[in-house]
Scaffold this motif. Structure first.
Motif, PDB file in Angstrom:
ATOM      1  N   ASP A 123      13.685 -26.473   9.288  1.00  0.00           N
ATOM      2  CA  ASP A 123      14.951 -25.746   9.301  1.00  0.00           C
ATOM      3  C   ASP A 123      15.221 -25.054   7.969  1.00  0.00           C
ATOM      4  OD1 ASP A 123      15.586 -26.504  11.922  1.00  0.00           O
ATOM      5  OD2 ASP A 123      16.364 -28.430  11.215  1.00  0.00           O
ATOM      6  N   ARG A 124      14.987 -25.768   6.872  1.00  0.00           N
ATOM      7  CA  ARG A 124      15.338 -25.205   5.564  1.00  0.00           C
ATOM      8  C   ARG A 124      14.333 -25.697   4.520  1.00  0.00           C
ATOM      9  NH1 ARG A 124      20.372 -26.257   5.762  1.00  0.00           N
ATOM     10  NH2 ARG A 124      21.110 -24.121   6.004  1.00  0.00           N
ATOM     11  N   VAL A 125      13.822 -24.780   3.708  1.00  0.00           N
ATOM     12  CA  VAL A 125      12.927 -25.137   2.610  1.00  0.00           C
ATOM     13  C   VAL A 125      13.555 -24.654   1.308  1.00  0.00           C
ATOM     14  CG1 VAL A 125      10.654 -24.784   1.558  1.00  0.00           C
ATOM     15  CG2 VAL A 125      10.851 -25.060   4.047  1.00  0.00           C
ATOM     16  N   ASP A 139      10.388 -18.103  14.404  1.00  0.00           N
ATOM     17  CA  ASP A 139      11.424 -17.073  14.456  1.00  0.00           C
ATOM     18  C   ASP A 139      12.787 -17.648  14.078  1.00  0.00           C
ATOM     19  OD1 ASP A 139      12.389 -14.446  14.748  1.00  0.00           O
ATOM     20  OD2 ASP A 139      13.057 -14.863  16.802  1.00  0.00           O
ATOM     21  N   ARG A 140      12.775 -18.551  13.118  1.00  0.00           N
ATOM     22  CA  ARG A 140      14.030 -19.114  12.597  1.00  0.00           C
ATOM     23  C   ARG A 140      13.714 -19.930  11.354  1.00  0.00           C
ATOM     24  NH1 ARG A 140      16.687 -24.128  15.599  1.00  0.00           N
ATOM     25  NH2 ARG A 140      17.415 -24.356  13.468  1.00  0.00           N
ATOM     26  N   PRO A 157      17.326 -11.714  12.065  1.00  0.00           N
ATOM     27  CA  PRO A 157      18.542 -12.395  11.597  1.00  0.00           C
ATOM     28  C   PRO A 157      18.489 -13.908  11.683  1.00  0.00           C
ATOM     29  CG  PRO A 157      18.910 -11.355  13.738  1.00  0.00           C
ATOM     30  CD  PRO A 157      17.578 -10.869  13.255  1.00  0.00           C
ATOM     31  N   ARG A 158      17.549 -14.469  12.440  1.00  0.00           N
ATOM     32  CA  ARG A 158      17.450 -15.930  12.541  1.00  0.00           C
ATOM     33  C   ARG A 158      16.668 -16.536  11.379  1.00  0.00           C
ATOM     34  NH1 ARG A 158      17.826 -18.493  17.563  1.00  0.00           N
ATOM     35  NH2 ARG A 158      15.760 -19.434  17.294  1.00  0.00           N
ATOM     36  N   ILE A 159      16.103 -15.670  10.530  1.00  0.00           N
ATOM     37  CA  ILE A 159      15.432 -16.143   9.321  1.00  0.00           C
ATOM     38  C   ILE A 159      16.228 -15.658   8.123  1.00  0.00           C
ATOM     39  CG2 ILE A 159      13.337 -16.108   7.917  1.00  0.00           C
ATOM     40  CD1 ILE A 159      11.737 -15.601  10.460  1.00  0.00           C
TER      41      ILE A 159
END
Length: 252
Positions: free
Chosen positions: A84-86, A132-133, A177-179
């Motif tokens: 989800d997040r790096v 894609d996110r 926009p999802r990234i």
């Protein structure tokens, strides 16, 4: 993104460890990596005791081992099923004035803070593009705004490169926009890396706990760019970009 998994690279001390505590307090699962496994395991035990509902995975990583960077980031994806997040955070600080025999130290700063950051971004974005996110949060510094003198020359240059790198990746993602790609520019936050720095060279210093709380909150907003704390660094950065260099030298 709600409760998500957060991968923090360079999590064994300083801002990385502080952000891990803040993300854990907010209920996020964590993937933590750094060179010092003993510190990671100690942090893991601390956070699991304080927040028993979260999942924490730790892995050893020297960010200048570029093949290992990809291995570790892909490993976290396997652990959690997705990323989800790096948070690209690992870095080293004080160098030497250019031309005074400090090439090896200054080279290590550039390699650790910039080239290794590229490897981390490549590894994260490879996965985010496939999903894609995702959210890439890159820790730069207010020192990226101008060239700094003395022992900060190589450090400031590395952080300017990191900020430019993040902006370029963000430009690539404008139609996705999802990234999200965020550039975080912390001011002076007290950590192990700067605990001995003279007060005259570190104006507006804030304590590490407050700094990490503000930095984590900024990351969760997923901004394009954020100064942490906003005051006085956002307006000061605007001024610094326009001041003659001889005045900048007097301020820092």
């Amino acid at each position: 993104m709600g409760n998500s998994n957060v991968i923090i690279i360079g999590a064994s001390s300083g801002l990385g460890a502080g952000m891990a505590r803040e993300f854990a307090r907010r209920g996020h699962d964590l993937g933590l990596c750094a060179r010092r496994l003993d510190r990671l395991e100690s942090l893991k035990a601390e956070l699991e005791a304080a927040h028993p509902g979260i999942r924490i995975v730790v892995r050893t990583l020297d960010v200048t081992d570029y093949a290992r960077v990809f291995e570790v980031v892909r490993g976290f994806r396997g652990d959690f099923g997705r990323l989800d997040r790096v948070v690209v955070n690992a870095g080293i600080g004080q160098g030497m004035p250019v031309g005074k025999g400090g090439f090896e130290r200054n080279k290590a700063i550039i390699e650790t803070n910039l080239i290794a950051a590229l490897a981390q971004c490549e590894a994260a974005m490879e996965i985010f593009r496939a999903q894609d996110r995702g959210h890439l949060a890159v820790i730069s510094s207010v020192s990226s705004i101008r060239g700094f003198r003395g022992g900060l020359t190589a450090y400031a240059a590395s952080k300017a490169g990191v900020a430019s790198l993040a902006e370029g990746i963000r430009a690539d993602m404008l139609r996705k926009p999802r990234i999200r790609v965020s550039t975080l520019l912390p001011g002076y936050i007290r950590t192990e890396m700067n605990e001995d720095a003279p007060a005259a060279h570190t104006p507006f210093m804030i304590d590490g706990e407050r700094g990490c709380r503000l930095l984590t909150a900024a990351i969760l907003r997923e901004p394009d760019v954020a100064y942490v704390p906003w005051w006085p660094w956002a307006p000061l950065a605007w001024v610094l970009k326009r001041l003659p260099l001889r005045w900048v030298v007097k301020l820092f």
